[in-house]
Design a protein around this motif. Sequence first.
Motif, PDB file in Angstrom:
ATOM      1  N   THR A   1     -25.186 -24.790  -3.713  1.00 49.60           N
ATOM      2  CA  THR A   1     -25.243 -24.423  -5.133  1.00 49.60           C
ATOM      3  C   THR A   1     -24.860 -25.598  -6.027  1.00 49.60           C
ATOM      4  O   THR A   1     -24.671 -25.408  -7.225  1.00 49.60           O
ATOM      5  N   TRP A   2     -24.738 -26.786  -5.463  1.00 45.20           N
ATOM      6  CA  TRP A   2     -24.337 -27.981  -6.192  1.00 45.20           C
ATOM      7  C   TRP A   2     -25.187 -28.150  -7.439  1.00 45.20           C
ATOM      8  O   TRP A   2     -26.381 -27.863  -7.376  1.00 45.20           O
ATOM      9  N   PRO A   3     -24.623 -28.523  -8.563  1.00 45.23           N
ATOM     10  CA  PRO A   3     -23.270 -29.034  -8.760  1.00 45.23           C
ATOM     11  C   PRO A   3     -22.204 -27.945  -8.896  1.00 45.23           C
ATOM     12  O   PRO A   3     -21.024 -28.254  -8.980  1.00 45.23           O
ATOM     13  N   GLU A   4     -22.577 -26.676  -8.911  1.00 44.56           N
ATOM     14  CA  GLU A   4     -21.589 -25.592  -8.910  1.00 44.56           C
ATOM     15  C   GLU A   4     -20.940 -25.587  -7.528  1.00 44.56           C
ATOM     16  O   GLU A   4     -21.636 -25.656  -6.520  1.00 44.56           O
ATOM     17  N   PRO A   5     -19.601 -25.535  -7.425  1.00 45.32           N
ATOM     18  CA  PRO A   5     -18.923 -25.789  -6.153  1.00 45.32           C
ATOM     19  C   PRO A   5     -18.846 -24.635  -5.152  1.00 45.32           C
ATOM     20  O   PRO A   5     -18.262 -24.801  -4.086  1.00 45.32           O
ATOM     21  N   THR A   6     -19.444 -23.473  -5.424  1.00 44.16           N
ATOM     22  CA  THR A   6     -19.328 -22.347  -4.505  1.00 44.16           C
ATOM     23  C   THR A   6     -19.781 -22.715  -3.095  1.00 44.16           C
ATOM     24  O   THR A   6     -19.110 -22.439  -2.122  1.00 44.16           O
ATOM     25  N   VAL A   7     -20.963 -23.331  -2.981  1.00 44.98           N
ATOM     26  CA  VAL A   7     -21.462 -23.821  -1.690  1.00 44.98           C
ATOM     27  C   VAL A   7     -21.741 -25.307  -1.873  1.00 44.98           C
ATOM     28  O   VAL A   7     -22.695 -25.685  -2.548  1.00 44.98           O
ATOM     29  N   PRO A   8     -20.897 -26.187  -1.302  1.00 43.73           N
ATOM     30  CA  PRO A   8     -21.053 -27.632  -1.508  1.00 43.73           C
ATOM     31  C   PRO A   8     -22.400 -28.156  -1.010  1.00 43.73           C
ATOM     32  O   PRO A   8     -23.080 -27.509  -0.212  1.00 43.73           O
ATOM     33  N   GLN A   9     -22.733 -29.351  -1.473  1.00 46.66           N
ATOM     34  CA  GLN A   9     -24.016 -29.950  -1.101  1.00 46.66           C
ATOM     35  C   GLN A   9     -24.098 -30.344   0.368  1.00 46.66           C
ATOM     36  O   GLN A   9     -25.168 -30.500   0.905  1.00 46.66           O
ATOM     37  N   GLN A  10     -22.988 -30.512   1.067  1.00 47.21           N
ATOM     38  CA  GLN A  10     -22.923 -30.832   2.486  1.00 47.21           C
ATOM     39  C   GLN A  10     -23.374 -32.260   2.795  1.00 47.21           C
ATOM     40  O   GLN A  10     -22.762 -32.945   3.583  1.00 47.21           O
TER      41      GLN A  10
ATOM     42  N   ALA B   1     -33.549 -30.949  -5.750  1.00 50.84           N
ATOM     43  CA  ALA B   1     -33.283 -30.260  -4.493  1.00 50.84           C
ATOM     44  C   ALA B   1     -34.599 -30.162  -3.735  1.00 50.84           C
ATOM     45  O   ALA B   1     -35.658 -29.920  -4.336  1.00 50.84           O
ATOM     46  N   ASP B   2     -34.529 -30.360  -2.419  1.00 49.29           N
ATOM     47  CA  ASP B   2     -35.731 -30.208  -1.598  1.00 49.29           C
ATOM     48  C   ASP B   2     -36.025 -28.716  -1.434  1.00 49.29           C
ATOM     49  O   ASP B   2     -35.278 -27.866  -1.944  1.00 49.29           O
ATOM     50  N   PRO B   3     -37.113 -28.337  -0.745  1.00 53.54           N
ATOM     51  CA  PRO B   3     -37.470 -26.917  -0.650  1.00 53.54           C
ATOM     52  C   PRO B   3     -36.389 -26.016  -0.051  1.00 53.54           C
ATOM     53  O   PRO B   3     -36.325 -24.829  -0.369  1.00 53.54           O
ATOM     54  N   ALA B   4     -35.503 -26.559   0.804  1.00 55.40           N
ATOM     55  CA  ALA B   4     -34.426 -25.752   1.376  1.00 55.40           C
ATOM     56  C   ALA B   4     -33.158 -25.784   0.526  1.00 55.40           C
ATOM     57  O   ALA B   4     -32.160 -25.179   0.873  1.00 55.40           O
ATOM     58  N   GLY B   5     -33.180 -26.510  -0.612  1.00 53.04           N
ATOM     59  CA  GLY B   5     -32.051 -26.546  -1.518  1.00 53.04           C
ATOM     60  C   GLY B   5     -31.121 -27.732  -1.357  1.00 53.04           C
ATOM     61  O   GLY B   5     -30.125 -27.830  -2.058  1.00 53.04           O
ATOM     62  N   HIS B   6     -31.423 -28.674  -0.441  1.00 54.32           N
ATOM     63  CA  HIS B   6     -30.567 -29.848  -0.260  1.00 54.32           C
ATOM     64  C   HIS B   6     -30.745 -30.813  -1.429  1.00 54.32           C
ATOM     65  O   HIS B   6     -31.864 -31.252  -1.704  1.00 54.32           O
TER      66      HIS B   6
END
Length: 151
Positions: free
Chosen positions: A90-99, A131-136
Amino acid sequence: MDYGVARPGRTGRRHGWFVAPVQEGVPAMPVGRLHHLIVDCPDPMAEARFWSAVLGDPITYADEDFVVVSASTAASGLAFQRATDLTRPTWPEPTVPQQMHLDVMVDDQDAAGETVLALGARRLAGDHVYADPAGHPFCLIRRPTWAPPVN
């Protein structure tokens, strides 16, 4: 602390050169060489097609759950493995980091941005962040002066 040779790398938000420290007890020679950066995603082939188009490298290996994009079958590259329960960052929102994220050097950030959007990326908050198609998340960075032109 001793310092090793200058290597291409990152210092903060600026892309340039840094001097890698040689730490006591750490071998001065590399232990290994990068094989692939493995990226979890729900659809490995869709991710591989996207990154193949962005980077201009072919898909060099594929099975149902694992796909590789690299310059050749004898080169390191990006690999995509099936992770059906992947939670999108969910980056830049920190709930689920970019990894993790990739910095992709380009000659023209605006033209490259239009191209990745046409390939299925989506724009994120920030300067040339997508973000790529998977959200990265990934960034399109202006080619450093030490690098040869991309196109």
